[in-house]
Design an enzyme around this catalytic site. Structure first.
Site, mmCIF file in Angstrom:
data_model
loop_
_atom_site.group_PDB
_atom_site.id
_atom_site.type_symbol
_atom_site.label_atom_id
_atom_site.label_comp_id
_atom_site.label_asym_id
_atom_site.label_seq_id
_atom_site.Cartn_x
_atom_site.Cartn_y
_atom_site.Cartn_z
ATOM 1 N NE ARG A 130 34.830 50.095 33.122
ATOM 2 C CZ ARG A 130 35.401 49.379 34.174
ATOM 3 N NH1 ARG A 130 35.410 48.118 34.327
ATOM 4 N NH2 ARG A 130 36.772 49.964 34.664
ATOM 5 C CB CYS A 176 23.387 60.632 28.617
ATOM 6 S SG CYS A 176 22.753 62.256 29.291
ATOM 7 C CG ASN A 236 32.847 49.716 38.742
ATOM 8 O OD1 ASN A 236 33.160 49.070 39.855
ATOM 9 N ND2 ASN A 236 33.728 49.969 37.657
ATOM 10 C CD GLU A 237 37.042 52.503 38.987
ATOM 11 O OE1 GLU A 237 37.132 52.542 37.742
ATOM 12 O OE2 GLU A 237 37.893 52.228 39.744
ATOM 13 C CB CYS A 262 27.402 63.432 29.014
ATOM 14 S SG CYS A 262 26.127 63.260 27.432
ATOM 15 C CD GLU A 293 37.618 47.696 41.569
ATOM 16 O OE1 GLU A 293 38.702 48.200 40.729
ATOM 17 O OE2 GLU A 293 36.406 48.097 41.242
ATOM 18 C CD1 TRP A 326 43.519 49.112 34.097
ATOM 19 C CD2 TRP A 326 44.959 51.170 34.451
ATOM 20 N NE1 TRP A 326 43.428 49.204 35.435
ATOM 21 C CE2 TRP A 326 44.455 50.473 35.743
ATOM 22 C CE3 TRP A 326 45.483 52.262 34.363
ATOM 23 C CZ2 TRP A 326 44.782 50.965 36.849
ATOM 24 C CZ3 TRP A 326 45.785 52.975 35.427
ATOM 25 C CH2 TRP A 326 45.412 52.230 36.916
ATOM 26 C CE LYS A 381 43.140 38.636 25.640
ATOM 27 N NZ LYS A 381 42.585 39.654 25.041
ATOM 28 C CE1 TYR A 382 47.384 37.812 28.460
ATOM 29 C CE2 TYR A 382 46.769 39.615 26.754
ATOM 30 C CZ TYR A 382 46.826 38.443 27.107
ATOM 31 O OH TYR A 382 46.761 37.412 26.031
ATOM 32 C CG HIS A 383 43.445 43.983 35.906
ATOM 33 N ND1 HIS A 383 43.371 43.623 37.187
ATOM 34 C CD2 HIS A 383 43.464 45.185 35.996
ATOM 35 C CE1 HIS A 383 43.646 44.534 38.182
ATOM 36 N NE2 HIS A 383 43.705 45.669 37.315
HETATM 37 C C1 GLA Z 1 38.429 49.763 37.918
HETATM 38 C C2 GLA Z 1 37.147 49.071 37.742
HETATM 39 C C3 GLA Z 1 37.362 47.392 37.739
HETATM 40 C C4 GLA Z 1 38.515 46.892 36.883
HETATM 41 C C5 GLA Z 1 39.616 47.631 37.335
HETATM 42 C C6 GLA Z 1 40.873 47.149 36.688
HETATM 43 O O1 GLA Z 1 38.930 50.222 39.177
HETATM 44 O O2 GLA Z 1 36.402 49.438 38.861
HETATM 45 O O3 GLA Z 1 36.111 47.164 37.352
HETATM 46 O O4 GLA Z 1 38.092 47.682 35.576
HETATM 47 O O5 GLA Z 1 39.638 48.956 37.232
HETATM 48 O O6 GLA Z 1 42.184 47.833 37.087
HETATM 49 ZN ZN ZN Z 2 24.109 64.020 28.212
#
Ligand code: GLA
Ligand code: ZN
Length: 680
Positions: A111, A115, A149-150, A155, A307, A315, A356-358
């Site tokens: 994700r 670019c 998102n974040e 690139c 969040e 992770w 899935k383990y978050h």
């Molecule tokens: C980030 C993302 C979320 C998710 C969390 C997991 O903050 O924005 O979509 O992936 O990490 O910790």
């Molecule tokens: Zn680029």
């Protein structure tokens, strides 16, 4: 104000019903209600669902979700879904795919992989934002826009190379100016045509770990990539604004994330929001500092905690659970430092793929009889009771610590003097000293007005940007206390050394000059030997890392080195400049020294600690309508005390009146207001 349309602490988080069948949806709503959840962040990763092919847009599922939630009293923080481009787009228009640091063209996958200079990406992302805003502009459920998102990652593709050259032309106008800024006569790098310039990655100037042969180009590439992503944000933002000028727009930032210059981002966002993921051993004061930094991006306005995990991440190397009470404690920590929302990632834990383990509010068990759900529901109830009295309350600080991403990049990219020099850690050392004294600090960028502060600390101000030395001088002349450290005042905006002796433009104000800089392995210490007792400082302290060999040019020498061939040379100086004082700390001191120093600086300025408390108790104050709300948070694993003296306070969470010595249970929180109930 963030919460004017729903004037309470918003409570909820990321919700992905598209991962689930219909029978789960009603169950979700039942449980959201049990937990006091009233805001769901939707549509963050749903581009492929919303646009199954180039010509078709389908918002039926999203319509239904927003309506279903709203009918049940749950509002929407609406994502624009552009954080992952659809697979069909990558196949049809490979220009959306990034080229990575190693020079490899990516394929579809992962994700945040588009670019930022791809014409296809920009066109379709903007169009998606436009369509969403048009569709939902009058929907009463939509409280705030969550773009992408974040943002992050760089690139190195050819279209980025072209855009980089364009960006350079705007910045420097001529190729000669670029050559000068990057000092390209070193190693025969002179450029004659713009298209000789290529992105700095492992194929050209850089190698892993922020290493580069040419700091100038590497610094500019960071500025350029940060800006390219910001342009993507602005395209979506402007498309949305046309339809809904009244709905605030944000993007979730990542605290101390290194790659983006968040002060530039803060200016473009209506509201700052961020994702807080400390690990079990992150120093609590580091999290506090990060909250303060995020608040600083928009001059102290409250922010959204977009969040946090209710329990664990997936992770990290070791994904520890938040111990009982910690989720609540850390939620209040965010609120105490300016958050007006408490949102989680995520509301229901995925059944498949990497997260899935978050942790999530609803775990794989699927019911409410879990520790995590109970804690979430209790906090929801408690925040609900706080109503709106604390919303939009501000933090008032007399002390500012300067943080600058470009300075950080320049330090990290620097070849020498020490690989152990870590800008964030040095800044945090100073922050922590104030934190331990329960003294409120603003984290500010270099554009912030200094006149409202009594004390400004700029640790390792290596890069002094154009005009900044004058600004600091005016602050000190006017009576302010300024403090900086070793390895400061060395270069200009382009990482070109200011010739004539360090600390360059700061030299006059500091009344010292540095002749040489020694770097030793961090285990090798020197000593800071105080010449006399100065307030809370006396005797000796340790220092390490870097050691500037300085000479006084008028500054008072308060301490000297105790060892090595520079024994007896100044290490701590204070220079009277106009009405104020400018301090220089020539090495990296131990925490005892810093706490004594901070106590002295604050005493001189009449800045008092918010509260007397035992170690491990954090204190932060929010102020609204001249009323103070003191958040007292016990991070210890056991009961601990703080002192109210003769003051009488009411704990808003229990409505109990308190005075004298107060015991606070392990991981406990109190929000103390004045004792006049009528005022609350
Ligand atoms: C980030 C993302 C979320 C998710 C969390 C997991 O903050 O924005 O979509 O992936 O990490 O910790
Ligand atoms: Zn680029």
């Amino acid at each position: 104000m963030i919460n004017d349309r729903l004037p309470k602490f918003w409570y909820g988080g990321d919700y992905n019903p598209e991962q689930w069948d219909e029978d789960i949806w009603n169950e979700d709503i039942r449980m959201f209600k049990l937990a006091g959840i009233d805001v769901a962040t939707l549509n963050v990763f749903a581009w492929a669902l919303n646009q199954p092919n180039e010509d078709t847009y389908n918002f039926k599922e999203l319509d239904a979700t927003i309506d279903r939630l709203y009918a049940n009293g749950i509002y929407t923080c609406l994502g624009t879904s552009t954080a992952v481009h659809p697979a069909w787009m990558a196949k049809k228009y490979p220009d959306v795919l990034r080229v990575d640091f190693q020079g490899r063209k990516r394929k579809f996958g992962g994700r945040h992989n588009s670019c930022p200079n791809s014409p296809t990406y920009r066109t379709y992302a903007q169009r998606m934002a436009d369509k969403l805003a048009e569709r939902y502009k009058d929907h009463p459920a939509v409280l705030v826009w969550h773009v992408f998102n974040e943002y992050g990652g760089y690139c190195y593709c050819d279209q980025c190379a072209t855009a980089f050259r364009r960006w350079l032309k705007e910045r420097y106008e001529t190729i000669e100016a670029v050559n000068h800024a990057w000092n390209t006569s070193f190693w025969g790098h002179t450029f004659y045509e713009w298209d000789e310039i290529v992105p700095p990655n492992i194929l050209s100037e850089e190698w892993e770990g922020n290493r580069t042969n040419f700091q100038g180009i590497s610094l500019d590439y960071r500025r350029f990539q940060s800006n390219s992503l910001l342009e993507c944000f602005k395209l979506e933002r402007d498309a949305i604004r046309k339809h809904t000028p009244h709905i605030p727009i944000t993007n979730n930032l990542m605290g101390l994330y290194p790659e983006l210059d968040y002060f530039k981002w803060g200016k473009e966002m209506d509201i700052v929001s961020w994702d807080n993921y400390p690990s079990i051993d992150t120093p609590i004061s580091m999290t506090a500092m990060t909250h303060d930094l995020m608040r600083g991006l928009k001059g102290g306005q409250p922010f959204m905690l977009m969040e946090q995990t209710p329990s664990q991440q997936n992770w990290q190397a070791y994904n520890s659970l938040k111990r009982p009470g910690v989720m609540r404690l850390w939620s209040y920590q965010a609120v105490s430092r300016g958050a007006d929302t408490v949102l989680f990632f995520q509301l229901r834990r995925s059944a498949g793929a990497t997260e899935k383990y978050h942790g999530a509010v609803i775990e794989h068990a699927g019911h409410e009889n879990t520790r995590v759900f109970r804690e979430v529901a209790e906090l929801g109830k408690e925040l609900g009771k706080l109503s709106d009295q604390l919303i939009d309350a501000r933090i008032e600080a007399k002390v500012a610590i300067v943080f600058d991403w470009e300075n950080r990049w320049a330090i990290e990219l620097s070849s020498g003097p020490s690989i152990a020099l870590d800008y964030v850690k040095e800044v945090h050392k100073y922050y922590d000293a104030f934190y331990q004294h329960n003294i409120q600090v603003d984290m500010i960028g270099v554009e912030e007005d200094l006149s409202k502060y009594d004390i400004v600390i700029a640790p390792v101000l290596y890069m002094v940007k154009e005009g900044y030395a004058n600004k600091l001088e005016a602050f000190v002349k006017g009576g302010g206390t300024f403090l900086t450290t070793f390895f400061s005042g060395i270069v200009n905006d382009n990482d070109l050394v200011t010739i004539g002796g360090y600390p360059g433009e700061l030299r006059n104000m500091l009344g010292i000059w540095a002749e040489e800089i020694d770097a030793l392995h961090p285990d090798n210490k020197n000593r800071i030997v105080m010449k006399d007792k100065v307030g809370y400082l006396e005797g000796e302290y340790e220092c390490n890392l870097l050691f500037d060999l300085i000479h006084s040019e008028g500054a008072e020498v308060l301490a000297v080195y105790g060892d090595d061939f520079y024994e007896g040379m100044p290490v701590v100086t204070k220079n009277k400049f106009g009405e104020g004082n400018a301090w220089y700390i020539a090495s990296s001191p131990d925490q005892d020294f810093l706490q004594g120093l901070v106590a002295n600086l604050c005493e001189e300025k009449g800045i008092k600690s918010l509260l007397n408390s035992n170690k491990g108790i954090e204190v932060s104050e929010r102020v609204k309508n001249n009323k103070s709300y003191l958040f007292v948070m016990n991070h210890n694993d056991e009961t601990s005390q703080f002192e109210l003296g003769t003051d009488k306070k009411i704990d808003l969470l229990t409505r109990k009146t308190l005075t004298g010595t107060i015991s606070l249970e392990a991981r406990g929180v109190m929000i103390l207001a004045s004792d006049m109930l009528g005022d609350l």
